[in-house]
Design a protein around this motif. Structure first.
Motif, PDB file in Angstrom:
ATOM      1  N   VAL A  13       0.818  -1.218   0.000  1.00 18.45           N
ATOM      2  CA  VAL A  13       0.000   0.000   0.000  1.00 18.45           C
ATOM      3  C   VAL A  13       0.850   1.266   0.000  1.00 18.45           C
ATOM      4  O   VAL A  13       0.355   2.333  -0.327  1.00 18.45           O
ATOM      5  N   SER A  17       3.004   5.870  -3.064  1.00 18.96           N
ATOM      6  CA  SER A  17       2.078   6.807  -2.428  1.00 18.96           C
ATOM      7  C   SER A  17       2.845   7.870  -1.655  1.00 18.96           C
ATOM      8  O   SER A  17       3.964   7.660  -1.214  1.00 18.96           O
ATOM      9  N   GLN A  60      -5.853  -4.929   1.856  1.00 21.34           N
ATOM     10  CA  GLN A  60      -5.838  -3.737   1.015  1.00 21.34           C
ATOM     11  C   GLN A  60      -7.248  -3.163   0.853  1.00 21.34           C
ATOM     12  O   GLN A  60      -7.451  -1.953   0.939  1.00 21.34           O
ATOM     13  N   GLU A  61      -8.218  -4.016   0.633  1.00 22.25           N
ATOM     14  CA  GLU A  61      -9.606  -3.562   0.502  1.00 22.25           C
ATOM     15  C   GLU A  61     -10.101  -2.939   1.798  1.00 22.25           C
ATOM     16  O   GLU A  61     -10.791  -1.916   1.786  1.00 22.25           O
ATOM     17  N   LYS A  64      -8.685   0.499   2.144  1.00 18.57           N
ATOM     18  CA  LYS A  64      -9.398   1.434   1.262  1.00 18.57           C
ATOM     19  C   LYS A  64     -10.674   1.919   1.928  1.00 18.57           C
ATOM     20  O   LYS A  64     -11.008   3.088   1.893  1.00 18.57           O
ATOM     21  N   ARG A  65     -11.396   0.986   2.548  1.00 17.11           N
ATOM     22  CA  ARG A  65     -12.644   1.333   3.201  1.00 17.11           C
ATOM     23  C   ARG A  65     -12.437   2.212   4.424  1.00 17.11           C
ATOM     24  O   ARG A  65     -13.276   3.058   4.724  1.00 17.11           O
ATOM     25  N   TYR A  67     -10.375   4.527   4.738  1.00 18.87           N
ATOM     26  CA  TYR A  67     -10.161   5.893   4.281  1.00 18.87           C
ATOM     27  C   TYR A  67     -11.348   6.444   3.499  1.00 18.87           C
ATOM     28  O   TYR A  67     -11.391   7.627   3.199  1.00 18.87           O
ATOM     29  N   ASN A  68     -12.288   5.592   3.172  1.00 16.19           N
ATOM     30  CA  ASN A  68     -13.475   5.998   2.413  1.00 16.19           C
ATOM     31  C   ASN A  68     -14.717   5.397   3.062  1.00 16.19           C
ATOM     32  O   ASN A  68     -15.379   4.543   2.468  1.00 16.19           O
ATOM     33  N   SER A  73     -14.901   7.071  -3.538  1.00 13.94           N
ATOM     34  CA  SER A  73     -13.512   7.443  -3.734  1.00 13.94           C
ATOM     35  C   SER A  73     -13.435   8.168  -5.070  1.00 13.94           C
ATOM     36  O   SER A  73     -14.443   8.379  -5.722  1.00 13.94           O
ATOM     37  N   SER A  75     -10.655   8.990  -8.591  1.00 16.66           N
ATOM     38  CA  SER A  75      -9.381   8.904  -9.301  1.00 16.66           C
ATOM     39  C   SER A  75      -9.382  10.037 -10.313  1.00 16.66           C
ATOM     40  O   SER A  75     -10.378  10.729 -10.485  1.00 16.66           O
ATOM     41  N   LEU A  87     -17.190   2.319  -4.158  1.00 14.42           N
ATOM     42  CA  LEU A  87     -16.559   1.044  -3.845  1.00 14.42           C
ATOM     43  C   LEU A  87     -17.629  -0.040  -3.726  1.00 14.42           C
ATOM     44  O   LEU A  87     -18.780   0.243  -3.411  1.00 14.42           O
ATOM     45  N   PRO A  91     -16.427  -5.912   0.861  1.00 12.44           N
ATOM     46  CA  PRO A  91     -14.980  -5.729   0.765  1.00 12.44           C
ATOM     47  C   PRO A  91     -14.216  -7.005   0.417  1.00 12.44           C
ATOM     48  O   PRO A  91     -13.051  -6.946   0.056  1.00 12.44           O
TER      49      PRO A  91
END
Length: 107
Positions: A13, A17, A60-61, A64-65, A67-68, A73, A75, A87, A91
Motif C-alpha cells: 500500500v 504513495s 488492502q480492501e 481502502k474502506r 479511508y473511504n 472514492s 481517481s 466502492l 470488501p
C-alpha cells in the motif's frame, strides 16, 4: 514461500504513495483480512501463494474502506479532472474470487 505479514501489506500500500497509512491501522486491517481468509478457507487445501495473495487483497480492501467510510472514492481522468466512483459494498468480493477456484463444493 513464507506466510505473508503485515509488513508485506505495508509495502504494497505504500508503493508509489505520498502518505502511507499508520502502521497500527495496516496491522489491524491485515489481521482482520487474515482472519477472514483463514475462516473462509477452513479445512480446504489452497496453494500458499493464492492464500497469501488473498490475505493481502483483503487487507488492502479494508484499508481502502477505512479511508473511504461512505464507500466513495475518486481517481483522476486523463485530463486531470476527478472521477468519483463507488466502492463495492462487499470488501471481500475480490478475495473470494481469488479463493473460489480452490473451494470444494458439494457432498
Amino acid at each position: 514461500m513464507a506466510e505473508v505479514t503485515w509488513e508485506d501489506l505495508k509495502a504494497r500500500v505504500s508503493k508509489g504513495s505520498v502518505g502511507a497509512p499508520p502502521d497500527a491501522l495496516i496491522e489491524q486491517e491485515f489481521n482482520v483480512g487474515k482472519a477472514y481468509v483463514d475462516n473462509y478457507i477452513g479445512v480446504q487445501t489452497v496453494p500458499e501463494v493464492a492464500a497469501n495473495e488473498a490475505v493481502l487483497t483483503a487487507g488492502q480492501e479494508l484499508l481502502k474502506r477505512s479511508y473511504n467510510p461512505q464507500g466513495q472514492s475518486a481517481s483522476l481522468n486523463n485530463d486531470g479532472t476527478p472521477q468519483p466512483f463507488r466502492l463495492s459494498k462487499d470488501p471481500f468480493i475480490t478475495t473470494r474470487a481469488l479463493l473460489d477456484p480452490y473451494m470444494v463444493v458439494g457432498f
